[in-house]
Design a protein around this motif. Structure first.
Motif, PDB file in Angstrom:
ATOM      1  N   ALA A 165      81.550  -7.868  31.557  1.00 34.63           N
ATOM      2  CA  ALA A 165      80.661  -6.684  31.865  1.00 34.63           C
ATOM      3  C   ALA A 165      79.308  -6.946  31.332  1.00 34.63           C
ATOM      4  O   ALA A 165      78.218  -6.474  32.036  1.00 34.63           O
ATOM      5  CB  ALA A 165      81.334  -5.254  31.396  1.00 34.63           C
ATOM      6  N   ASP A 166      79.190  -7.628  30.172  1.00 36.54           N
ATOM      7  CA  ASP A 166      77.792  -7.510  29.584  1.00 36.54           C
ATOM      8  C   ASP A 166      76.990  -8.591  30.289  1.00 36.54           C
ATOM      9  O   ASP A 166      75.923  -9.090  29.945  1.00 36.54           O
ATOM     10  CB  ASP A 166      77.917  -7.859  28.217  1.00 36.54           C
ATOM     11  N   TRP A 178      80.500  -1.292  32.950  1.00 38.04           N
ATOM     12  CA  TRP A 178      81.302  -0.823  31.733  1.00 38.04           C
ATOM     13  C   TRP A 178      81.893   0.695  32.116  1.00 38.04           C
ATOM     14  O   TRP A 178      83.157   1.064  31.718  1.00 38.04           O
ATOM     15  CB  TRP A 178      80.239  -0.494  30.678  1.00 38.04           C
ATOM     16  N   ALA A 198      85.753  -0.299  25.799  1.00 36.42           N
ATOM     17  CA  ALA A 198      85.012   0.158  26.753  1.00 36.42           C
ATOM     18  C   ALA A 198      83.783   1.246  26.543  1.00 36.42           C
ATOM     19  O   ALA A 198      82.986   1.255  27.115  1.00 36.42           O
ATOM     20  CB  ALA A 198      85.947   0.499  28.040  1.00 36.42           C
ATOM     21  N   GLY A 201      80.830  -0.336  24.767  1.00 34.88           N
ATOM     22  CA  GLY A 201      80.247  -1.143  25.892  1.00 34.88           C
ATOM     23  C   GLY A 201      79.373  -0.421  26.935  1.00 34.88           C
ATOM     24  O   GLY A 201      78.213  -0.702  27.039  1.00 34.88           O
ATOM     25  N   LEU A 202      79.925   0.911  27.290  1.00 35.52           N
ATOM     26  CA  LEU A 202      78.977   1.854  28.153  1.00 35.52           C
ATOM     27  C   LEU A 202      77.959   2.344  27.289  1.00 35.52           C
ATOM     28  O   LEU A 202      76.961   2.451  27.728  1.00 35.52           O
ATOM     29  CB  LEU A 202      79.877   2.802  28.783  1.00 35.52           C
TER      30      LEU A 202
END
Length: 544
Positions: A165-166, A178, A198, A201-202
């Protein structure tokens, strides 16, 4: 779409043969409810076998995902499955599931077996958001092989996001990636152990892309609307999973909605900034009603940059910030100190706008020109941009510093803002003063050019202050040539007056919510400025 065509589209038995039904399928432990109502017109087109977006259309019968690819807005719309919302607005679960499962089956055949371009993190994020929210439409099949393939592929996609995701582009793409990972952790059996990862990450993605006031660093109202949508779906997943929403995430979502409200005009659609257009007011209303968030319009935005004045139905939105950085927005606009004005549902002064993220028939040269300062309702000197737009489309040097001061009293609200975009070329600061009377009937403005820097104008330089008028607004010049009467069907007449320059009425264009070019007019106040600067006063006043 006929039964035989649906049968050819689905090929569900092929999914079973490719993926098998021996593996015990996972299950969803929670199904989020999407409260945002989709577009029934688009849903009806889907049922008839056509996916529409802007000026483009794709036939769904025998659709070949590999042939469609992943490039371009329409292809990404197909791969992201956000169209399930429109299908849900038009068809019952039983009727819609036959089409939805057929297309999902095709996607699994083309892309489910191994990572490829369709596994881009932002596409997987969007796919998970809508696959989980519309699980009843894509998991009603009695074909256990299909269900197993779908759920296990979804689980693989979630694990793919945890690791990748990054790698998505900073901004909305990374937030979307994310968001999908987080919804998977909330809804997929056995994935709850990844919830904290998660969430972190968001929140990192939001911190890197969202100003403290809630606006995205791209400064795009269209993307801001998508941000609110993404966060609304994440909230729905928390509620479905009976999990508490983290305060920081709830605050970010509320701030995002406030920023979105801040660039909404009286007709319920968006103001036109950063190459976007008003969009569909019904879609925006459905999003605001269904996202589960409530917030007041952001009036004074420092980072987001859009200052808002409102009084008794009259709304003014001003771009009081530099263009977005190249890292966050590849196609920013030279629109600093431009404004839009609406009276109730009637738009009066607009920017020309642009196609936004939808397919368009507009030429590349026109889309580039629509990013110029002259395509916005503000001042230009020497027919140049306040921030340079380079031949390759990137932004060059120009506005770096913008000052803003606001005040309110019993009579009116005021904004005084300035930018340095013309210092390098002309050694002049552009300052714009605005006031809106508390009765909503009068907008007073002044554009002042003051000297700063060493590169003085030798004799003089031409300037133009443009006020692009909304479609349907007619302009009649007054006898003295210093004013105009503005008539429209949606509001009382408005009178425009200027002092210190000459007024002209010229042709202009406006890009509507479907990305189409609509002819309109513009008021252009023209004159010349010397090295010592100058000032031009103007006024809009409602007749009744």
């Amino acid at each position: 779409m006929s039964d035989d065509k649906l049968g050819r589209l689905a090929k569900g038995s092929l999914v079973s043969r490719l993926f098998g039904s021996g593996k015990q399928p996972l299950r969803l432990v929670a199904v989020p409810r999407d409260h945002v109502l989709g577009d029934r017109t688009r849903g009806d087109a889907l049922l008839a076998g056509r996916l529409r977006l802007g000026s483009a259309e794709l036939a769904l019968v025998d659709v070949d995902f590999a042939g469609v690819g992943t490039r371009g807005p329409l292809a990404r719309e197909l791969h992201g499955f956000s169209w399930l919302r429109d299908l849900g607005a038009s068809a019952s679960r039983e009727k819609g599931a036959r089409l939805a499962e057929a297309i999902v089956g095709r996607w699994l055949i083309a892309h489910g077996s191994r990572p490829d371009d369709a596994w881009a993190p932002d596409l997987w994020g969007e796919r998970i958001l809508f696959w989980t929210a519309y699980a009843p439409y894509i998991l009603s099949s009695r074909d256990s092989g299909y269900r197993s393939a779908l759920l296990n592929t979804l689980a693989r996609g979630a694990r793919h996001l945890d690791a990748n995701a990054d790698k998505a582009q900073p901004g909305l793409p990374r937030i979307t990636a994310w968001a999908g990972a987080l919804v998977a952790a909330l809804t997929l059996q056995g994935a709850q152990k990844r919830l904290s990862h998660a969430e972190s990450g968001l929140m990192r993605a939001l911190a890197a892309a969202q100003f403290e006031d809630g606006g995205l660093m791209t400064r795009s109202p269209e993307q801001q609307m998508m941000l609110v949508d993404r966060l609304g779906l994440v909230r729905a997943a928390y509620f479905a999973a009976k999990q508490g929403l983290p305060d920081a995430l709830d605050n970010a979502a509320s701030a995002a909605l406030a920023a979105l409200h801040g660039v909404t005009m009286g007709d319920g659609a968006l103001s036109s900034w950063q190459g976007g257009n008003p969009g569909n007011p019904a879609r925006l209303a459905a999003l605001i009603e269904g996202c589960g968030l409530r917030s007041r319009p952001l009036r004074q935005a420092r980072g987001w940059g859009y200052q808002r004045l409102s009084a008794l139905g009259t709304i003014i939105v001003v771009d009081a910030a530099p263009p977005p950085s190249q890292r966050m927005a590849a196609t920013g606009c030279a629109s600093t100190l431009a404004l839009e004005i609406s009276d109730g549902i009637q738009r009066l002064v607009v920017n020309c706008g642009g196609p936004g993220a939808v397919p368009t028939d507009l030429s590349e040269d026109l889309v580039l020109a629509l990013r110029s300062t002259a395509a916005h309702s503000t001042l230009t000197i020497g027919d140049s941009n306040s921030t340079a737009i380079l031949p390759d489309g990137t932004l060059g040097k120009g506005v770096a510093d913008v000052t803003v001061d606001r005040s309110e009293d019993n009579d009116c609200s005021r904004i005084e803002a300035s930018h340095d975009g013309y210092v390098k070329g002309f050694s002049l600061i552009h300052q714009r003063r605005l006031s809106l009377g508390n009765d909503g009937k009068e907008v007073r403005g002044e554009d002042r050019l003051t000297p700063k820097g060493r590169r003085k104008i030798k004799e003089s330089a031409p300037f133009a202050i443009r006020f692009h008028l909304a479609p349907g607004v007619e302009a009649t010049i007054t006898a003295d040539g210093m004013g105009a009467l503005l008539r429209s069907s949606g509001a009382p007449p408005w009178n425009f007056r200027c002092r210190g320059a000459m007024l002209q009425v010229e042709e202009s264009i406006f890009i509507d919510g479907y990305g189409r070019m609509v002819p309109t007019l513009q008021l252009v106040v023209v004159g010349e400025v010397s090295a010592i600067g100058g000032e031009i006063a103007w006024q809009f006043r409602r007749s009744s």
